[in-house]
Write a protein that holds these residues in place. Structure first.
Motif, PDB file in Angstrom:
ATOM      1  N   ASN A   1      -3.190  52.975  75.199  1.00  0.00           N
ATOM      2  CA  ASN A   1      -3.894  54.255  75.292  1.00  0.00           C
ATOM      3  C   ASN A   1      -2.902  55.353  74.905  1.00  0.00           C
ATOM      4  OD1 ASN A   1      -5.567  56.396  75.865  1.00  0.00           O
ATOM      5  ND2 ASN A   1      -5.411  56.182  78.096  1.00  0.00           N
ATOM      6  N   THR A   2      -2.629  55.435  73.636  1.00  0.00           N
ATOM      7  CA  THR A   2      -1.599  56.346  73.129  1.00  0.00           C
ATOM      8  C   THR A   2      -2.156  57.191  71.994  1.00  0.00           C
ATOM      9  OG1 THR A   2      -0.808  54.662  71.564  1.00  0.00           O
ATOM     10  CG2 THR A   2       0.249  54.731  73.736  1.00  0.00           C
ATOM     11  N   ARG A   3      -1.400  58.216  71.653  1.00  0.00           N
ATOM     12  CA  ARG A   3      -1.758  59.078  70.517  1.00  0.00           C
ATOM     13  C   ARG A   3      -0.517  59.374  69.680  1.00  0.00           C
ATOM     14  NH1 ARG A   3      -3.315  64.597  73.676  1.00  0.00           N
ATOM     15  NH2 ARG A   3      -3.570  63.239  75.487  1.00  0.00           N
ATOM     16  N   ARG A   4      -0.701  59.575  68.407  1.00  0.00           N
ATOM     17  CA  ARG A   4       0.414  59.912  67.527  1.00  0.00           C
ATOM     18  C   ARG A   4       0.780  61.373  67.706  1.00  0.00           C
ATOM     19  NH1 ARG A   4      -1.222  57.567  61.662  1.00  0.00           N
ATOM     20  NH2 ARG A   4       0.440  59.025  61.098  1.00  0.00           N
ATOM     21  N   ILE A   5       2.081  61.650  67.776  1.00  0.00           N
ATOM     22  CA  ILE A   5       2.541  63.032  67.928  1.00  0.00           C
ATOM     23  C   ILE A   5       3.490  63.427  66.801  1.00  0.00           C
ATOM     24  CG2 ILE A   5       2.214  63.116  70.425  1.00  0.00           C
ATOM     25  CD1 ILE A   5       5.168  62.550  70.784  1.00  0.00           C
ATOM     26  N   SER A   6       3.622  62.568  65.797  1.00  0.00           N
ATOM     27  CA  SER A   6       4.462  62.909  64.652  1.00  0.00           C
ATOM     28  C   SER A   6       3.805  62.397  63.378  1.00  0.00           C
ATOM     29  CB  SER A   6       5.858  62.295  64.784  1.00  0.00           C
ATOM     30  OG  SER A   6       5.793  60.890  64.689  1.00  0.00           O
ATOM     31  N   ALA A   7       4.083  63.066  62.294  1.00  0.00           N
ATOM     32  CA  ALA A   7       3.588  62.614  61.002  1.00  0.00           C
ATOM     33  C   ALA A   7       4.346  61.363  60.593  1.00  0.00           C
ATOM     34  CB  ALA A   7       3.751  63.710  59.965  1.00  0.00           C
ATOM     35  N   PRO A   8       3.726  60.457  59.865  1.00  0.00           N
ATOM     36  CA  PRO A   8       4.429  59.241  59.432  1.00  0.00           C
ATOM     37  C   PRO A   8       5.581  59.569  58.502  1.00  0.00           C
ATOM     38  CG  PRO A   8       2.335  59.460  58.290  1.00  0.00           C
ATOM     39  CD  PRO A   8       2.351  60.518  59.369  1.00  0.00           C
ATOM     40  N   GLN A   9       6.658  58.797  58.656  1.00  0.00           N
ATOM     41  CA  GLN A   9       7.793  58.954  57.751  1.00  0.00           C
ATOM     42  C   GLN A   9       7.427  58.375  56.388  1.00  0.00           C
ATOM     43  OE1 GLN A   9      11.014  56.941  59.662  1.00  0.00           O
ATOM     44  NE2 GLN A   9      11.037  58.305  61.442  1.00  0.00           N
ATOM     45  N   ASP A  10       8.045  58.914  55.353  1.00  0.00           N
ATOM     46  CA  ASP A  10       7.797  58.372  54.022  1.00  0.00           C
ATOM     47  C   ASP A  10       8.240  56.922  53.977  1.00  0.00           C
ATOM     48  OD1 ASP A  10       6.804  60.771  53.150  1.00  0.00           O
ATOM     49  OD2 ASP A  10       8.773  61.483  52.451  1.00  0.00           O
ATOM     50  N   PRO A  11       7.352  55.991  53.603  1.00  0.00           N
ATOM     51  CA  PRO A  11       7.745  54.575  53.545  1.00  0.00           C
ATOM     52  C   PRO A  11       8.712  54.336  52.394  1.00  0.00           C
ATOM     53  CG  PRO A  11       5.563  54.879  52.618  1.00  0.00           C
ATOM     54  CD  PRO A  11       5.971  56.211  53.195  1.00  0.00           C
ATOM     55  N   PRO A  12       9.595  53.368  52.526  1.00  0.00           N
ATOM     56  CA  PRO A  12      10.522  53.045  51.428  1.00  0.00           C
ATOM     57  C   PRO A  12       9.756  52.437  50.276  1.00  0.00           C
ATOM     58  CG  PRO A  12      10.663  51.403  53.180  1.00  0.00           C
ATOM     59  CD  PRO A  12       9.778  52.509  53.685  1.00  0.00           C
ATOM     60  N   PRO A  13      10.341  52.421  49.078  1.00  0.00           N
ATOM     61  CA  PRO A  13       9.682  51.783  47.929  1.00  0.00           C
ATOM     62  C   PRO A  13       9.316  50.343  48.248  1.00  0.00           C
ATOM     63  CG  PRO A  13      11.612  53.012  47.228  1.00  0.00           C
ATOM     64  CD  PRO A  13      11.642  53.000  48.727  1.00  0.00           C
ATOM     65  N   GLN A  14       8.251  49.844  47.599  1.00  0.00           N
ATOM     66  CA  GLN A  14       7.741  48.527  47.919  1.00  0.00           C
ATOM     67  C   GLN A  14       8.787  47.448  47.705  1.00  0.00           C
ATOM     68  OE1 GLN A  14       4.032  47.638  46.103  1.00  0.00           O
ATOM     69  NE2 GLN A  14       3.942  45.531  46.857  1.00  0.00           N
ATOM     70  N   GLY A  15       9.542  47.540  46.643  1.00  0.00           N
ATOM     71  CA  GLY A  15      10.572  46.546  46.386  1.00  0.00           C
ATOM     72  C   GLY A  15      11.630  46.535  47.463  1.00  0.00           C
ATOM     73  N   GLU A  16      11.976  47.727  47.948  1.00  0.00           N
ATOM     74  CA  GLU A  16      12.979  47.831  49.003  1.00  0.00           C
ATOM     75  C   GLU A  16      12.456  47.213  50.294  1.00  0.00           C
ATOM     76  OE1 GLU A  16      16.647  48.887  50.784  1.00  0.00           O
ATOM     77  OE2 GLU A  16      16.003  48.743  48.689  1.00  0.00           O
ATOM     78  N   THR A  17      11.161  47.430  50.576  1.00  0.00           N
ATOM     79  CA  THR A  17      10.567  46.869  51.781  1.00  0.00           C
ATOM     80  C   THR A  17      10.602  45.352  51.756  1.00  0.00           C
ATOM     81  OG1 THR A  17       9.087  48.756  51.978  1.00  0.00           O
ATOM     82  CG2 THR A  17       8.468  46.777  53.192  1.00  0.00           C
ATOM     83  N   GLU A  18      10.231  44.758  50.602  1.00  0.00           N
ATOM     84  CA  GLU A  18      10.217  43.312  50.509  1.00  0.00           C
ATOM     85  C   GLU A  18      11.620  42.745  50.613  1.00  0.00           C
ATOM     86  OE1 GLU A  18       8.287  42.599  46.849  1.00  0.00           O
ATOM     87  OE2 GLU A  18       6.244  43.017  47.632  1.00  0.00           O
ATOM     88  N   ARG A  19      12.620  43.465  50.085  1.00  0.00           N
ATOM     89  CA  ARG A  19      13.989  42.998  50.171  1.00  0.00           C
ATOM     90  C   ARG A  19      14.476  42.957  51.613  1.00  0.00           C
ATOM     91  NH1 ARG A  19      19.000  44.740  50.563  1.00  0.00           N
ATOM     92  NH2 ARG A  19      18.345  46.916  50.750  1.00  0.00           N
ATOM     93  N   GLN A  20      14.108  44.057  52.363  1.00  0.00           N
ATOM     94  CA  GLN A  20      14.521  44.130  53.763  1.00  0.00           C
ATOM     95  C   GLN A  20      13.884  43.033  54.599  1.00  0.00           C
ATOM     96  OE1 GLN A  20      13.610  48.075  55.037  1.00  0.00           O
ATOM     97  NE2 GLN A  20      15.264  49.037  53.874  1.00  0.00           N
ATOM     98  N   VAL A  21      12.636  42.663  54.266  1.00  0.00           N
ATOM     99  CA  VAL A  21      11.948  41.624  55.028  1.00  0.00           C
ATOM    100  C   VAL A  21      12.560  40.265  54.785  1.00  0.00           C
ATOM    101  CG1 VAL A  21       9.752  40.405  55.280  1.00  0.00           C
ATOM    102  CG2 VAL A  21       9.777  42.895  55.168  1.00  0.00           C
ATOM    103  N   SER A  22      12.931  39.990  53.513  1.00  0.00           N
ATOM    104  CA  SER A  22      13.411  38.656  53.146  1.00  0.00           C
ATOM    105  C   SER A  22      14.869  38.430  53.508  1.00  0.00           C
ATOM    106  CB  SER A  22      13.196  38.427  51.647  1.00  0.00           C
ATOM    107  OG  SER A  22      13.916  39.376  50.878  1.00  0.00           O
ATOM    108  N   GLU A  23      15.669  39.519  53.547  1.00  0.00           N
ATOM    109  CA  GLU A  23      17.090  39.347  53.845  1.00  0.00           C
ATOM    110  C   GLU A  23      17.319  39.246  55.346  1.00  0.00           C
ATOM    111  OE1 GLU A  23      19.183  42.565  52.163  1.00  0.00           O
ATOM    112  OE2 GLU A  23      19.029  41.850  50.098  1.00  0.00           O
ATOM    113  N   PRO A  24      18.200  38.349  55.765  1.00  0.00           N
ATOM    114  CA  PRO A  24      18.516  38.253  57.207  1.00  0.00           C
ATOM    115  C   PRO A  24      19.250  39.483  57.662  1.00  0.00           C
ATOM    116  CG  PRO A  24      19.998  36.876  55.914  1.00  0.00           C
ATOM    117  CD  PRO A  24      18.964  37.394  54.951  1.00  0.00           C
ATOM    118  N   ARG A  25      19.106  39.789  58.932  1.00  0.00           N
ATOM    119  CA  ARG A  25      19.784  40.956  59.535  1.00  0.00           C
ATOM    120  C   ARG A  25      20.955  40.442  60.368  1.00  0.00           C
ATOM    121  NH1 ARG A  25      16.657  45.640  59.460  1.00  0.00           N
ATOM    122  NH2 ARG A  25      14.526  45.340  58.744  1.00  0.00           N
ATOM    123  N   GLU A  26      22.003  41.256  60.431  1.00  0.00           N
ATOM    124  CA  GLU A  26      23.155  40.891  61.229  1.00  0.00           C
ATOM    125  C   GLU A  26      22.908  41.194  62.693  1.00  0.00           C
ATOM    126  OE1 GLU A  26      26.490  42.877  59.676  1.00  0.00           O
ATOM    127  OE2 GLU A  26      26.503  41.818  57.781  1.00  0.00           O
TER     128      GLU A  26
END
Length: 315
Positions: free
Chosen positions: A290-315
């Motif tokens: 039961n929540t509401r948004r209080i901020s505008a969404p941040q600009d999403p990263p480019p699609q290629g960058e998003t897919e790279r971040q998902v596929s690469e392991p994180r430390e």
């Protein structure tokens, strides 16, 4: 105003003054609101009505808003016996024919009612008569109203909680003849209005937006739905998945919605951050959706960058 008369009423015939049994005509007279053997003369407009609710319905339907008004029950001085039609000062027993004009009678509220199964009682703190039995209710001094004993030390107090209009139908709650319901947040509405909201899957208080009931089972279902979309991210690069994964893939959130937002929880009033999701955003403090948004969404990263971040392991 229809159904009312300003003329002084006299006994109907020569037999009207004959003493009658006290219980004569019990529950045979009255209106849609009360069974009683008398009518009242409204001092505000000098008209006769079966009860104050009948007066208020007629007076508040007048075409000129300036003429609309409510009857103050304590101001009633004259009543008319429904059996012999003799007008007289307020009293329980007719001075002309001896009939009891109301099995329940309150000389403070000038209130008559033959249906004692309602268990009427006068609350000195409220200043009006209530129904349901004196032993079944207590008066909350903070809220300024009578609540059922089950709510003693078990409700959120709001000053003068019932001296407001129902947030759904806007009828004044304090002296309404309809049953009231106290929500978890402490706000009050008619029980019928509460049940109508639940039937229409509206679970937030119309005033403060807090959850009106225990929603933990619903939050668990939302957790499961959100988890399915998270699983897609983990399985996205895996090949030769079993058939059930097709359902998981179908629930994928588009990459353009892969961003974080700030939310405010209506239940605990705390803010936190959550990944955007079409189904809802979970409070990091109490787990409520039961929540509401209080901020505008941040600009999403480019699609290629998003897919790279998902596929690469994180430390």
């Amino acid at each position: 105003m229809g159904g009312a008369s300003a003329s002084l009423l006299h006994p109907m015939d020569t037999d009207s003054a004959i003493p009658r049994d006290r219980d004569f005509g019990r529950s045979q007279f009255g209106c849609e609101h009360y069974k009683r053997r008398c009518k009242i003369r409204a001092p505000c407009c000098n008209l006769i009505f079966p009860c104050r609710h009948c007066h208020n319905d007629a007076a508040n339907a007048l075409p000129d808003p300036k003429e609309r008004h409510d009857l103050v029950r304590q101001n009633v001085k004259q009543v008319i016996c429904s059996v012999c039609e003799a007008e007289q000062e307020v009293a329980q027993v007719c001075s002309n024919c001896g009939v009891c004009m109301g099995e329940y009678f309150c000389n403070i509220c000038n209130f008559f009612d033959d249906e004692t199964s309602k268990q009427q009682f006068h609350c000195d703190d409220c200043g009006i008569c209530r129904v349901g039995g004196r032993d079944n209710f207590f008066h909350c001094q903070s809220c300024g109203a009578c609540y059922s004993m089950g709510l003693r030390d078990n409700h959120s107090c709001i000053e003068n909680a019932t001296k407001n209009s129902c947030p759904v139908c806007y009828e004044f709650l304090f002296d309404s003849v309809k049953a009231a319901h106290v929500m978890r947040c402490g706000h009050t509405m008619h029980m019928g209005c509460f049940e109508q909201m639940i039937s229409e899957q509206q679970y937030r208080c119309p005033i403060c937006y807090k959850s009106m009931m225990d929603m933990s089972s619903s939050w668990q279902l939302l957790d499961a739905e959100v988890t399915v979309t998270i699983l897609y991210t983990l399985l996205n690069e895996v090949k030769n998945l079993p058939a059930f994964s097709l359902q998981i893939r179908a629930k994928k959130m588009p990459s353009e919605y892969n961003y974080e937002i700030e939310i405010l929880c209506n239940d605990c009033n705390k803010s936190s951050k959550a990944m955007f999701h079409i189904l809802g955003h979970k409070c990091a403090h109490c787990g409520s959706y039961n929540t509401r948004r209080i901020s505008a969404p941040q600009d999403p990263p480019p699609q290629g960058e998003t897919e790279r971040q998902v596929s690469e392991p994180r430390e």
